[in-house]
Design a protein around this motif. Structure first.
Motif, PDB file in Angstrom:
ATOM      1  N   GLN A   1       0.833  -1.199   0.000  1.00  0.00           N
ATOM      2  CA  GLN A   1       0.000   0.000   0.000  1.00  0.00           C
ATOM      3  C   GLN A   1       0.877   1.261   0.000  1.00  0.00           C
ATOM      4  OE1 GLN A   1      -2.606   0.276   3.391  1.00  0.00           O
ATOM      5  NE2 GLN A   1      -3.850   1.865   2.460  1.00  0.00           N
ATOM      6  N   GLN A   2       1.920   1.258   0.804  1.00  0.00           N
ATOM      7  CA  GLN A   2       2.807   2.419   0.865  1.00  0.00           C
ATOM      8  C   GLN A   2       3.543   2.619  -0.455  1.00  0.00           C
ATOM      9  OE1 GLN A   2       2.955   5.165   2.337  1.00  0.00           O
ATOM     10  NE2 GLN A   2       4.105   4.824   4.229  1.00  0.00           N
ATOM     11  N   ALA A   3       4.018   1.533  -1.064  1.00  0.00           N
ATOM     12  CA  ALA A   3       4.705   1.652  -2.354  1.00  0.00           C
ATOM     13  C   ALA A   3       3.756   2.243  -3.396  1.00  0.00           C
ATOM     14  CB  ALA A   3       5.225   0.292  -2.805  1.00  0.00           C
ATOM     15  N   CYS A   4       2.526   1.767  -3.423  1.00  0.00           N
ATOM     16  CA  CYS A   4       1.545   2.305  -4.379  1.00  0.00           C
ATOM     17  C   CYS A   4       1.255   3.766  -4.085  1.00  0.00           C
ATOM     18  CB  CYS A   4       0.251   1.496  -4.321  1.00  0.00           C
ATOM     19  SG  CYS A   4       0.418  -0.153  -5.027  1.00  0.00           S
ATOM     20  N   ARG A   5       1.190   4.117  -2.831  1.00  0.00           N
ATOM     21  CA  ARG A   5       0.904   5.502  -2.442  1.00  0.00           C
ATOM     22  C   ARG A   5       2.032   6.443  -2.859  1.00  0.00           C
ATOM     23  NH1 ARG A   5      -0.457   6.353   3.652  1.00  0.00           N
ATOM     24  NH2 ARG A   5      -2.463   5.597   2.943  1.00  0.00           N
ATOM     25  N   LEU A   6       3.275   6.006  -2.730  1.00  0.00           N
ATOM     26  CA  LEU A   6       4.409   6.886  -3.003  1.00  0.00           C
ATOM     27  C   LEU A   6       4.738   7.046  -4.483  1.00  0.00           C
ATOM     28  CD1 LEU A   6       6.803   5.852  -0.111  1.00  0.00           C
ATOM     29  CD2 LEU A   6       5.456   7.936  -0.318  1.00  0.00           C
ATOM     30  N   LEU A   7       4.591   5.953  -5.243  1.00  0.00           N
ATOM     31  CA  LEU A   7       4.951   6.011  -6.661  1.00  0.00           C
ATOM     32  C   LEU A   7       3.932   6.804  -7.460  1.00  0.00           C
ATOM     33  CD1 LEU A   7       6.092   2.352  -7.410  1.00  0.00           C
ATOM     34  CD2 LEU A   7       7.524   4.406  -7.542  1.00  0.00           C
ATOM     35  N   LYS A   8       4.436   7.599  -8.390  1.00  0.00           N
ATOM     36  CA  LYS A   8       3.523   8.262  -9.315  1.00  0.00           C
ATOM     37  C   LYS A   8       3.126   7.246 -10.381  1.00  0.00           C
ATOM     38  CE  LYS A   8       6.316  11.554 -10.640  1.00  0.00           C
ATOM     39  NZ  LYS A   8       7.021  12.645 -11.329  1.00  0.00           N
ATOM     40  N   PRO A   9       1.976   7.402 -11.016  1.00  0.00           N
ATOM     41  CA  PRO A   9       1.604   6.476 -12.098  1.00  0.00           C
ATOM     42  C   PRO A   9       2.725   6.422 -13.142  1.00  0.00           C
ATOM     43  CG  PRO A   9      -0.268   7.820 -11.502  1.00  0.00           C
ATOM     44  CD  PRO A   9       0.927   8.386 -10.764  1.00  0.00           C
ATOM     45  N   GLY A  10       3.114   5.216 -13.504  1.00  0.00           N
ATOM     46  CA  GLY A  10       4.233   5.022 -14.430  1.00  0.00           C
ATOM     47  C   GLY A  10       5.575   4.964 -13.727  1.00  0.00           C
ATOM     48  N   GLY A  11       5.604   5.243 -12.400  1.00  0.00           N
ATOM     49  CA  GLY A  11       6.841   5.153 -11.636  1.00  0.00           C
ATOM     50  C   GLY A  11       7.265   3.695 -11.484  1.00  0.00           C
ATOM     51  N   HIS A  12       8.525   3.480 -11.173  1.00  0.00           N
ATOM     52  CA  HIS A  12       9.061   2.126 -11.089  1.00  0.00           C
ATOM     53  C   HIS A  12       9.601   1.831  -9.692  1.00  0.00           C
ATOM     54  CE1 HIS A  12       9.012   0.878 -15.376  1.00  0.00           C
ATOM     55  NE2 HIS A  12       8.807   2.178 -15.491  1.00  0.00           N
ATOM     56  N   MET A  13       9.601   0.555  -9.379  1.00  0.00           N
ATOM     57  CA  MET A  13      10.153   0.059  -8.120  1.00  0.00           C
ATOM     58  C   MET A  13      11.069  -1.113  -8.449  1.00  0.00           C
ATOM     59  SD  MET A  13       8.067  -0.951  -4.738  1.00  0.00           S
ATOM     60  CE  MET A  13       8.866  -1.487  -3.255  1.00  0.00           C
ATOM     61  N   LEU A  14      12.243  -1.100  -7.882  1.00  0.00           N
ATOM     62  CA  LEU A  14      13.201  -2.188  -8.050  1.00  0.00           C
ATOM     63  C   LEU A  14      13.325  -2.895  -6.712  1.00  0.00           C
ATOM     64  CD1 LEU A  14      15.243  -3.467 -10.056  1.00  0.00           C
ATOM     65  CD2 LEU A  14      16.968  -2.005  -8.995  1.00  0.00           C
ATOM     66  N   VAL A  15      13.023  -4.190  -6.697  1.00  0.00           N
ATOM     67  CA  VAL A  15      13.068  -4.989  -5.469  1.00  0.00           C
ATOM     68  C   VAL A  15      14.134  -6.066  -5.628  1.00  0.00           C
ATOM     69  CG1 VAL A  15      11.774  -6.535  -3.945  1.00  0.00           C
ATOM     70  CG2 VAL A  15      10.612  -4.583  -5.022  1.00  0.00           C
ATOM     71  N   VAL A  16      15.078  -6.093  -4.700  1.00  0.00           N
ATOM     72  CA  VAL A  16      16.109  -7.129  -4.664  1.00  0.00           C
ATOM     73  C   VAL A  16      15.879  -7.913  -3.375  1.00  0.00           C
ATOM     74  CG1 VAL A  16      18.577  -7.641  -4.653  1.00  0.00           C
ATOM     75  CG2 VAL A  16      17.724  -5.634  -5.908  1.00  0.00           C
ATOM     76  N   CYS A  17      15.638  -9.217  -3.509  1.00  0.00           N
ATOM     77  CA  CYS A  17      15.299 -10.027  -2.337  1.00  0.00           C
ATOM     78  C   CYS A  17      15.918 -11.413  -2.436  1.00  0.00           C
ATOM     79  CB  CYS A  17      13.781 -10.122  -2.183  1.00  0.00           C
ATOM     80  SG  CYS A  17      12.917 -10.781  -3.615  1.00  0.00           S
ATOM     81  N   GLY A  18      16.011 -12.073  -1.293  1.00  0.00           N
ATOM     82  CA  GLY A  18      16.577 -13.416  -1.220  1.00  0.00           C
ATOM     83  C   GLY A  18      15.772 -14.416  -2.036  1.00  0.00           C
ATOM     84  N   ASN A  19      16.462 -15.385  -2.617  1.00  0.00           N
ATOM     85  CA  ASN A  19      15.868 -16.357  -3.530  1.00  0.00           C
ATOM     86  C   ASN A  19      15.826 -17.735  -2.864  1.00  0.00           C
ATOM     87  OD1 ASN A  19      15.423 -18.221  -5.613  1.00  0.00           O
ATOM     88  ND2 ASN A  19      16.543 -17.012  -7.116  1.00  0.00           N
ATOM     89  N   SER A  20      14.629 -18.211  -2.534  1.00  0.00           N
ATOM     90  CA  SER A  20      14.510 -19.527  -1.885  1.00  0.00           C
ATOM     91  C   SER A  20      14.691 -20.677  -2.866  1.00  0.00           C
ATOM     92  CB  SER A  20      13.151 -19.662  -1.186  1.00  0.00           C
ATOM     93  OG  SER A  20      12.103 -19.670  -2.125  1.00  0.00           O
ATOM     94  N   ASP A  21      14.779 -20.370  -4.151  1.00  0.00           N
ATOM     95  CA  ASP A  21      15.006 -21.413  -5.146  1.00  0.00           C
ATOM     96  C   ASP A  21      16.488 -21.794  -5.250  1.00  0.00           C
ATOM     97  OD1 ASP A  21      12.306 -21.298  -5.616  1.00  0.00           O
ATOM     98  OD2 ASP A  21      12.480 -20.053  -7.411  1.00  0.00           O
ATOM     99  N   ASP A  22      17.339 -21.130  -4.484  1.00  0.00           N
ATOM    100  CA  ASP A  22      18.764 -21.426  -4.448  1.00  0.00           C
ATOM    101  C   ASP A  22      18.949 -22.826  -3.863  1.00  0.00           C
ATOM    102  OD1 ASP A  22      21.517 -21.561  -3.960  1.00  0.00           O
ATOM    103  OD2 ASP A  22      21.637 -19.484  -3.291  1.00  0.00           O
ATOM    104  N   SER A  23      19.635 -23.703  -4.576  1.00  0.00           N
ATOM    105  CA  SER A  23      19.787 -25.093  -4.119  1.00  0.00           C
ATOM    106  C   SER A  23      20.595 -25.203  -2.828  1.00  0.00           C
ATOM    107  CB  SER A  23      20.438 -25.942  -5.215  1.00  0.00           C
ATOM    108  OG  SER A  23      21.725 -25.442  -5.506  1.00  0.00           O
ATOM    109  N   ASP A  24      21.424 -24.187  -2.539  1.00  0.00           N
ATOM    110  CA  ASP A  24      22.218 -24.204  -1.303  1.00  0.00           C
ATOM    111  C   ASP A  24      21.499 -23.524  -0.138  1.00  0.00           C
ATOM    112  OD1 ASP A  24      24.301 -25.467  -2.613  1.00  0.00           O
ATOM    113  OD2 ASP A  24      25.263 -23.579  -3.175  1.00  0.00           O
TER     114      ASP A  24
END
Length: 133
Positions: free
Chosen positions: A50-73
């Protein structure tokens, strides 16, 4: 103009966030979403989206970098997410669309050592629908 602010992203009633609503061209999140979400559909995840939607202007972008549980290790835990969890969280958010998503790897750090874990890099775009309350 670039402005960096320190604030609690989940504090929806924050005067600061209310004053800048709809003005962000870009939000960069490195390892925040997967840390606050706790579980799919949790209050924290809803507040974050909700906060991300509130802050971004229409057409604005968000880049999310997060941990990957598909990592075999990796032993999946609250600090990692699967591709399906990303699709559910962001794909079902009416104010955003997933532009791209790909698996990558975090940079080596003293904490990660020479073989850092895998991550997801997700690009989102704020759609033109009305912002949620």
């Amino acid at each position: 103009m670039v402005s960096f602010e320190h604030a609690d992203f989940l504090e929806l009633s924050s005067v600061y966030f209310q004053s800048v609503a709809g003005s962000a061209d870009l939000i960069i999140d490195v390892q925040t979403w997967h840390a606050v979400r706790k579980s799919s559909g949790s209050d924290e995840e809803r507040q974050y989206l909700q906060q991300a939607c509130r802050l971004l202007k229409p057409g604005g972008h968000m880049l999310v970098v997060c941990g990957n549980s598909d990592d075999s290790d990796c032993v999946p835990d609250e600090t990692t997410v699967s591709e399906a969890q990303i699709q559910i969280a962001f794909g079902e958010t009416p104010c955003m669309r997933i532009v791209s998503m790909h698996a990558d790897q975090f940079d080596p750090t003293p904490a990660y050592g020479s073989t850092p874990p895998r991550c997801w890099i997700v690009e989102l775009e704020r759609t033109l629908v009305e912002q949620d309350q």
